[in-house]
Design a protein around this motif. Structure first.
Motif, short mmCIF file in Angstrom:
data_model
loop_
_atom_site.label_atom_id
_atom_site.label_comp_id
_atom_site.label_asym_id
_atom_site.label_seq_id
_atom_site.Cartn_x
_atom_site.Cartn_y
_atom_site.Cartn_z
N GLY A 27 -14.59 8.96 8.20
CA GLY A 27 -15.06 8.42 6.94
C GLY A 27 -14.69 9.24 5.73
N SER A 28 -13.75 10.18 5.91
CA SER A 28 -13.41 11.09 4.82
C SER A 28 -12.61 10.43 3.72
CB SER A 28 -12.63 12.29 5.37
OG SER A 28 -11.42 11.84 5.99
N SER A 29 -11.83 9.41 4.06
CA SER A 29 -11.00 8.78 3.04
C SER A 29 -10.57 7.39 3.51
CB SER A 29 -9.76 9.63 2.75
OG SER A 29 -8.94 9.74 3.91
N SER A 30 -10.08 6.61 2.57
CA SER A 30 -9.53 5.29 2.88
C SER A 30 -8.34 5.05 1.96
CB SER A 30 -10.58 4.19 2.69
OG SER A 30 -11.02 4.16 1.34
N SER A 31 -7.45 4.18 2.38
CA SER A 31 -6.26 3.92 1.58
C SER A 31 -5.69 2.56 1.96
CB SER A 31 -5.22 5.03 1.78
OG SER A 31 -4.22 4.95 0.78
N GLU A 32 -4.54 2.21 1.34
CA GLU A 32 -3.95 0.90 1.54
C GLU A 32 -2.44 0.97 1.37
OE1 GLU A 32 -3.73 -3.24 -1.04
OE2 GLU A 32 -5.67 -2.24 -0.85
N ALA A 33 -1.73 0.17 2.14
CA ALA A 33 -0.29 -0.01 1.98
C ALA A 33 -0.01 -1.50 1.89
CB ALA A 33 0.47 0.61 3.15
N SER A 34 1.01 -1.88 1.12
CA SER A 34 1.30 -3.30 0.95
C SER A 34 2.79 -3.52 0.80
CB SER A 34 0.54 -3.88 -0.25
OG SER A 34 0.91 -3.20 -1.44
N GLY A 35 3.22 -4.73 1.14
CA GLY A 35 4.62 -5.10 1.02
C GLY A 35 4.74 -6.55 0.59
N ILE A 36 5.92 -6.92 0.09
CA ILE A 36 6.17 -8.26 -0.44
C ILE A 36 7.36 -8.88 0.27
CG2 ILE A 36 6.65 -9.65 -2.49
CD1 ILE A 36 4.02 -8.27 -2.66
N LEU A 37 7.22 -10.15 0.63
CA LEU A 37 8.29 -10.87 1.32
C LEU A 37 8.57 -12.19 0.62
CD1 LEU A 37 10.12 -11.15 3.90
CD2 LEU A 37 8.19 -12.34 4.96
N PHE A 38 9.86 -12.45 0.32
CA PHE A 38 10.29 -13.79 -0.08
C PHE A 38 10.47 -14.56 1.21
CE2 PHE A 38 14.00 -16.68 -0.86
CZ PHE A 38 13.31 -17.62 -1.60
N MET A 39 9.55 -15.47 1.50
CA MET A 39 9.47 -16.09 2.81
C MET A 39 10.29 -17.37 2.88
SD MET A 39 8.34 -15.71 5.81
CE MET A 39 8.56 -16.74 7.25
N LEU A 41 6.34 -19.83 -5.36
CA LEU A 41 7.40 -18.82 -5.38
C LEU A 41 7.83 -18.40 -3.99
CD1 LEU A 41 6.08 -16.47 -8.23
CD2 LEU A 41 7.83 -18.26 -8.41
N ASN A 42 7.10 -18.87 -2.97
CA ASN A 42 7.36 -18.48 -1.58
C ASN A 42 7.30 -16.96 -1.40
OD1 ASN A 42 7.70 -21.04 -0.31
ND2 ASN A 42 9.72 -21.21 -1.24
N THR A 43 6.35 -16.33 -2.05
CA THR A 43 6.15 -14.89 -1.90
C THR A 43 4.91 -14.63 -1.06
OG1 THR A 43 4.96 -14.81 -4.02
CG2 THR A 43 7.32 -14.26 -4.04
N LEU A 44 5.03 -13.71 -0.13
CA LEU A 44 3.93 -13.33 0.75
C LEU A 44 3.60 -11.86 0.52
CD1 LEU A 44 2.07 -14.11 3.21
CD2 LEU A 44 3.90 -13.19 4.66
N LEU A 45 2.39 -11.60 0.04
CA LEU A 45 1.90 -10.24 -0.17
C LEU A 45 1.06 -9.83 1.03
CD1 LEU A 45 1.15 -7.68 -1.81
CD2 LEU A 45 -0.63 -9.04 -2.93
N ILE A 46 1.46 -8.76 1.70
CA ILE A 46 0.75 -8.24 2.86
C ILE A 46 0.06 -6.93 2.48
CG2 ILE A 46 1.06 -7.19 5.14
CD1 ILE A 46 1.27 -10.20 5.17
N SER A 47 -1.19 -6.78 2.87
CA SER A 47 -1.92 -5.53 2.61
C SER A 47 -2.59 -5.07 3.90
CB SER A 47 -2.98 -5.72 1.53
OG SER A 47 -2.39 -6.09 0.30
N GLU A 48 -2.46 -3.79 4.20
CA GLU A 48 -3.14 -3.18 5.35
C GLU A 48 -3.98 -2.01 4.83
OE1 GLU A 48 -2.22 -1.54 9.89
OE2 GLU A 48 -0.56 -1.96 8.51
N ARG A 49 -5.25 -2.01 5.19
CA ARG A 49 -6.18 -0.98 4.71
C ARG A 49 -6.79 -0.26 5.89
NH1 ARG A 49 -7.00 -5.83 2.53
NH2 ARG A 49 -6.52 -6.14 0.31
#
Length: 316
Positions: free
Chosen positions: A277-289, A263-271
């Motif tokens: 150490g109080s918390s953790s989270s994640e952001a992500s984006g999708i690219l048609f490459m 599908l030529n899709t690229l899923l990017i995740s940054e954590r």
């Protein structure tokens, strides 16, 4: 390597957040899946024009029809590169678009060198709701174009963008109070190799062999971190890989990717994990490459490269 960067590509950033820009739209079209194929892919294409009316960037997106412009039909917009045509002087370093079929809304994002702040880049995002007229052909395919005016002419459409808070090049803890900033990334120095026999098409999942998967640099606009990304083996058309810090430094932020070569899709995740150490989270984006793939001379080997491509999360 395809590269859209222009030596005169710059815009003023002194007004920073809230500065406005505008791109005239040329041809705009949505195509449903081709009934003669089994891939079920829908395509959205739009042309961005210069102030003189010449096509300046060509935007193309593709995804399974059921997704309607959102990754797996979820809550993440699929962004795609708008390729510079060379028919003029571009003012942007990267241009990307997304399209929400459910609301027929086109999103546009562009990054640019600050002409009044050396070494910094700006980011602007905007959207336009399109009034589309759809037609089904005798062969069963469907397509949609902007509805004509009362006089039967093509409407004049312009997509306006506004500068938003960003932090390119200056690392900031994701745990800091920067709620107004937007999560986005730049995929740079894309490289991929594979073998494909003459006459075959890359959309055929059985046509590609010895695929290395993608190697690239990921730059986070939100944190300023840069990562080197490469795939882990094995794979079956789906490449999963970690991204390590380009500076070989210890950081509480990590990144990873998933590339679907069919599908030529690229899923990017940054954590990230907060320093305390109080918390953790994640952001992500999708690219048609999209990438320019060239066959090596007298060989079945293809090499795919690309200049910087921006991707974000949701629309703004």
């Amino acid at each position: 390597m395809r590269n859209k960067l222009q030596v005169d590509a710059a815009r003023p950033c002194s007004s920073s957040d809230g500065a406005g820009f505008e791109y005239p739209l040329g041809d705009v079209r949505y195509d449903g899946p081709d009934p003669s194929k089994e891939d079920g892919l829908a395509t959205f294409a739009a042309s961005l024009r210069s102030s003189f009316g010449t096509p300046l960037y060509e935007c193309v997106l593709q995804w399974p029809e059921a997704w309607a412009g959102w990754y797996e039909g979820g809550s993440r917009l699929i962004w795609g590169e708008c390729i510079f045509t060379g028919a003029g002087s571009g003012l942007d370093n990267t241009v990307s678009s997304a399209f929400d079929w459910n609301s027929t809304t086109m999103y546009l994002a562009h990054t640019f060198t600050c002409s009044d702040a050396e070494g910094l880049e700006g980011l602007a995002i905007g959207s336009i709701e399109l009034n589309l007229n759809c037609t089904t052909t005798d062969e069963g395919s469907s397509y949609c174009v902007p509805e004509s005016t009362s006089s039967g002419t093509r409407p004049e459409l312009n997509i306006a963008t506004t500068s938003i808070p960003s932090n390119p090049g200056n690392a900031t803890s994701p745990c800091a109070d920067t709620s107004g900033q937007y999560w986005s990334w730049s995929v740079e120095d894309w490289f991929r190799k594979y073998k494909m026999e003459p006459g075959a098409t890359p959309t055929d999942p059985n046509a590609i062999h010895a695929d290395t998967g993608p190697w690239f640099t990921l730059r986070s606009w939100r944190t300023g971190n840069t990562f080197d990304c490469s795939p882990s083996a094995p794979h079956d058309g789906i490449f999963v890989g970690p991204c390590s810090s380009s500076r070989n430094e210890t950081t509480t932020t990590t990144a990873s990717f998933v590339f679907n070569s069919r599908l030529n899709t690229l899923l990017i995740s940054e954590r990230w994990t907060c320093d305390d150490g109080s918390s953790s989270s994640e952001a992500s984006g999708i690219l048609f490459m999209q990438a320019a793939c060239n066959r090596e001379f007298n060989s079945d080997d293809f090499t795919c490269t690309s200049g910087p491509v921006w991707l974000g999360t949701e629309g703004v």
